[in-house]
Design a protein around this motif. Structure first.
Motif, short mmCIF file in Angstrom:
data_model
loop_
_atom_site.label_atom_id
_atom_site.label_comp_id
_atom_site.label_asym_id
_atom_site.label_seq_id
_atom_site.Cartn_x
_atom_site.Cartn_y
_atom_site.Cartn_z
N TYR A 1 0.82 -1.21 0.00
CA TYR A 1 0.00 0.00 0.00
C TYR A 1 0.86 1.27 0.00
CZ TYR A 1 -4.74 -1.89 0.65
OH TYR A 1 -5.96 -2.48 0.48
N SER A 2 1.45 1.58 1.17
CA SER A 2 2.18 2.85 1.32
C SER A 2 3.37 2.93 0.37
CB SER A 2 2.71 2.98 2.74
OG SER A 2 1.66 3.05 3.64
N GLU A 3 3.69 4.16 0.01
CA GLU A 3 4.87 4.41 -0.80
C GLU A 3 5.67 5.53 -0.15
OE1 GLU A 3 3.73 5.14 -4.86
OE2 GLU A 3 2.65 3.22 -5.00
N PRO A 4 6.96 5.65 -0.56
CA PRO A 4 7.77 6.70 0.06
C PRO A 4 7.12 8.08 0.00
CG PRO A 4 9.16 5.23 -1.19
CD PRO A 4 7.75 4.78 -1.43
N ASN A 5 6.37 8.36 -1.07
CA ASN A 5 5.72 9.66 -1.16
C ASN A 5 4.20 9.59 -1.02
OD1 ASN A 5 8.03 11.34 -1.49
ND2 ASN A 5 8.27 10.42 -3.52
N ALA A 6 3.71 8.46 -0.55
CA ALA A 6 2.27 8.33 -0.35
C ALA A 6 2.04 7.63 0.99
CB ALA A 6 1.62 7.55 -1.49
N GLY A 7 1.98 8.41 2.07
CA GLY A 7 1.75 7.85 3.40
C GLY A 7 0.32 8.12 3.79
N LYS B 1 7.30 0.37 -2.88
CA LYS B 1 6.40 0.41 -1.72
C LYS B 1 7.25 0.49 -0.45
CE LYS B 1 2.51 -0.07 -3.91
NZ LYS B 1 1.39 0.90 -3.75
N ILE B 2 6.65 1.02 0.60
CA ILE B 2 7.38 1.07 1.86
C ILE B 2 6.46 0.59 2.98
CG2 ILE B 2 6.81 3.45 2.54
CD1 ILE B 2 9.88 3.73 3.17
N TRP B 3 7.06 0.21 4.09
CA TRP B 3 6.32 -0.34 5.24
C TRP B 3 5.59 -1.62 4.87
CZ3 TRP B 3 8.89 2.06 8.48
CH2 TRP B 3 9.11 3.43 8.43
N THR B 4 6.15 -2.38 3.91
CA THR B 4 5.52 -3.64 3.55
C THR B 4 5.91 -4.67 4.61
OG1 THR B 4 6.34 -2.98 1.37
CG2 THR B 4 5.03 -4.99 1.49
N SER B 5 4.98 -4.98 5.51
CA SER B 5 5.30 -5.91 6.60
C SER B 5 5.62 -7.28 6.04
CB SER B 5 4.12 -6.04 7.56
OG SER B 5 3.82 -4.79 8.10
N TYR B 6 6.74 -7.86 6.48
CA TYR B 6 7.15 -9.21 6.12
C TYR B 6 7.28 -9.42 4.61
CZ TYR B 6 5.76 -10.04 10.98
OH TYR B 6 5.63 -9.97 12.34
#
Lengths: 377, 391
Positions: free
Chosen positions: B133-139, B162-167
């Motif tokens: 979901y989240s991206e470096p420029n889309a929090g 993508k960022i904050w991709t759990s596991y």
């Protein structure tokens, strides 16, 4: 038990809402205040006709035996329009003590007249400015003819209009202990009793009672001598939770009026409710009110079920509600701005009544302390 | 005997027979939990047996329909199962974003073929999913995401990060929001894609947090080919699925506000560490803070209960997930603050990778009110959608 209202309870809430909106709008409180009157006997008669005076009283004694969840709904609606009546003192707290401690004869003699609204009762408990039932010092000295009561009572809600009083007195042990307390029935015209009433900020009268060797017959003691604590604690839990239910109505109404104002009032060419600084505070308050609703309902159910954790839940509900009510009325006045400070506008009435109801049967600090003690810390 | 009583008796007997003794202990660390998937290494034979036995009955996803491998239980039966498991402290056989997040969205939005293909392996714990979901420029402004999927005829070509991709580094597949129309308004050009993390062009990089190592990753897609049949729902309608799924995520994270079943209350913990005098915690200031916290904690737990009960009775407001997410995560932060204060200097040590300390849990809890939509975003949602305050 599921934390939802059943059909009967929803019907009661709806009928309570329409009755109270009709018979006791906030404008009635303003009229009474301006005339220097505390309460409306017509409203009281209407409440009795609705059966509210007997909601918690057993059927065999002329009541409806409908339970405390239902009673809570009535108080919530009363809170919404700041309806003033001796309902809590008479029909719920005093009646609970009579039902719990009275013998068959006393119950049969006293409860039907409470259920019908004919007799109004008040509880004479507090002797200090801060709620502390175990601190009771007023003495009841036993002799051959019964008892002699000596001492003072303060902040007696509905003491100015009650025909009958339940007086908590010490027959044994030191002030500060839970044992040694007894409760007595005293007539308001008893010799040696003087009653002085004065208005509080919410226009309701509270009475100061002076007992100068007031004679009470042994037959007018409720329950065993020195053993009133358990029943008293239950009655005070009922008082605390129902006052929390009233505070829920007060807070919810103040909040909804404020939301309406946020949508309508324009400054800088836009509704003030479009400002995020206000939106977030309103949203935060909404969350707190949601928690309060759950807390109050659970505590009411615990009284109905006579659950072992009743006291802890009652303290949780009153503490949570008192703190949230303070936030709700503070935000209401602040968000209304200057008009919120004027007497002409009703929102100030909510702040005044919330302050008084928060003290009744224990404030936030009393109940947070009790909640901690009952939780093992 | 009522049907419910019969079910309870049978369930109790079955659990007694089939739940290995070592699976009847409270979960102490992440390592105790089973996440399944292609690369999962079972901690013990018991962990494997417990997953297999529960999955066989579909009880990893008790309320999902039997035809997709689920347990087919009614809400009441599922509650009984949960209660019976709790009474013997049986742990969940499978932790799974597939069950908690993706599954409900597939039931609502996927084609029949997709449901048949993707849901049974979720129930069996064979495929482990992560969420892109989240991206470096889309929090907080999630809908401004820029990861693109270009139509190449028979497949999409996915590029972005993508960022904050759990596991992400441990997962087999990803459910991913991608932009498929750059000209449309931002909410209307997003699509919902499923793809294999083993596809050429996918790389992951774990993120270290203030609390130490974390399950979070940065995930990069370079010319990843995704078959067109892996699009869920309609093209450019992915935001509806995203919102639906976020509601589930919020409820899951909001659960942090609940005290762990069977764990000691914050007040009793404090009484043990600090001591009491006359039945009251010896530190009066801390005691007042703890009481205020526990009052809210209890009222919050009752609110979670009430939301569920109202939903059952058809009285729900439907907008509760933001309230629960906001309040639950703020409470969890407060709980950690209090535990740090109770511990004093004894709460400061830094732990090892396996054994995170109080200090690390405290630091990690700070993320609760950021992940899954920050507290400020939840307040926006409540103000606009529930209270109807003007934009």
């Amino acid at each position: 038990m599921a934390l939802v209202l059943n059909e009967e309870q929803q019907m009661l809430r709806d009928s309570a809402k329409s009755f109270i909106q009709e018979s006791s709008p906030v404008s009635l409180l303003r009229e009474l205040r301006d005339r220097g009157e505390e309460w409306s006997p017509e409203l009281w008669g209407g409440m009795a006709d609705m059966g509210w005076t007997g909601i918690a009283i057993p059927e065999e004694h002329g009541g409806l035996e409908f339970g405390y969840v239902g009673a809570g709904l009535v108080f919530e609606e009363c809170g919404r329009t700041l309806a003033s009546s001796p309902l809590l003192s008479s029909s719920f707290v005093c009646s609970a003590l009579i039902a719990e401690l009275g013998d068959d004869e006393q119950k049969a003699a006293l409860l039907p007249a409470i259920a019908s609204g004919e007799t109004i009762w008040a509880l004479a408990l507090s002797e200090t400015d801060r709620f502390d039932p175990a601190a009771t010092a007023l003495t009841a000295a036993a002799d051959d003819e019964g008892y002699l009561l000596s001492g003072n009572k303060l902040h007696v809600a509905d003491g100015a209009i009650a025909n009958k009083l339940i007086v908590v007195a010490r027959t044994d042990a030191e002030p500060g202990t839970e044992s040694g307390l007894s409760v007595f029935i005293v007539d308001r015209d008893a010799k040696g009793l003087s009653i002085a009433a004065s208005p509080n900020l919410d226009t309701r009268l509270v009475a100061k009672l002076q007992f100068d060797s007031v004679r009470v017959a042994a037959a007018d003691r409720l329950g065993d001598a020195g053993a009133a604590w358990r029943a008293l604690e239950r009655a005070l839990d009922i008082g605390a939770v129902l006052s929390a239910a009233e505070l829920l109505g007060i807070s919810q109404e103040a909040f909804e009026r404020t939301l309406g104002y946020l949508r309508e009032r324009k400054q800088f060419g836009v509704p003030v409710g479009s400002f995020q600084a206000l939106q977030h505070r309103a949203a935060q308050l909404f969350c707190e009110l949601e928690l309060c609703r759950s807390a109050v309902l659970k505590a009411l159910q615990a009284i109905d079920a006579n659950a072992p954790e009743r006291s802890r839940l009652a303290s949780m509900a009153k503490a949570k509600m008192a703190r949230t009510a303070k936030l709700a009325v503070n935000e209401a006045v602040q968000m209304h701005g200057g008009i919120g400070m004027t007497d002409e506008f009703d929102i100030g009435f909510f702040m005044k009544r919330a302050a008084a109801a928060s003290q009744e049967y224990g404030d936030y600090y009393y109940h947070a302390d009790r909640f901690g003690r009952l939780g093992g810390y | 005997m009522s049907d419910a009583d019969t079910f309870r008796q049978e369930t109790r007997a079955w659990l007694e027979e089939n739940c290995p003794a070592s699976m009847r202990r409270a979960v102490k660390s992440d390592k105790d939990q089973c996440w399944g998937g292609r690369n999962w290494v079972f901690e013990s034979e018991d962990q494997k047996i417990w997953l297999e036995r529960m999955a066989e009955r579909g009880w990893t996803a008790p309320q999902w329909p039997v035809e997709y491998g689920g347990g087919g239980l009614s809400r009441q039966e599922a509650k009984i199962l949960q209660e019976e498991m709790a009474s013997i402290v049986a742990r969940r056989p499978l932790e799974s974003f597939g069950i908690d997040m993706l599954g409900p969205a597939l039931f609502k939005f996927a084609s029949e073929e997709q449901k048949q293909r993707f849901i049974p392996p979720i129930v069996r714990g064979e495929i482990r999913w992560c969420q892109g979901y989240s991206e470096p420029n889309a929090g907080s402004d999630l809908a401004s995401l820029q990861t693109r999927a270009d139509d190449q005829g028979d497949h999409y070509l996915v590029n972005g990060s993508k960022i904050w991709t759990s596991y992400a580094d441990k997962s087999d597949w990803i459910f991913c929001l991608v932009r498929t129309d750059f000209d449309a308004p931002k909410h209307q050009g997003i699509s919902f894609l499923l793809f294999d993390m083993a596809s050429p062009g996918v790389s992951t990089n774990p993120i270290k947090l203030i609390s130490g190592n974390s399950p979070f990753c940065e995930t990069v897609f370079e010319n990843v080919r995704v078959p067109k049949e892996n699009l869920v729902g309609e093209l450019n309608k992915g935001w509806d699925i995203a919102k639906y799924l976020l509601t589930h995520e919020r409820q899951m994270i909001g659960g942090f506000g609940l005290s762990r079943a069977g764990s000691k209350s914050t007040g009793r913990t404090a009484a043990q560490v600090i001591g009491t005098s006359d039945g009251r915690l010896a530190d009066g200031g801390l005691r007042a803070d703890i009481a205020a916290f526990e009052i809210d904690e209890m009222a919050f737990a009752l609110t979670v209960e009430r939301v569920v009960d109202e939903a059952k009775a058809g009285q729900g407001t439907g907008a509760a997930s933001s309230v629960l997410k906001l309040y639950g995560t703020e409470l969890n932060k407060l709980r950690n603050e209090l535990l740090m204060s109770i511990g004093g200097s004894g709460a400061l040590p830094w732990g090892s990778e396996e054994n995170a300390t109080l200090a690390q849990h405290w630091l990690r809890s700070k993320g609760n009110s950021i992940e899954g939509g920050s507290s400020e975003i939840q307040l926006n949602i409540i103000a606009k959608r529930i209270l109807g305050l003007p934009a």
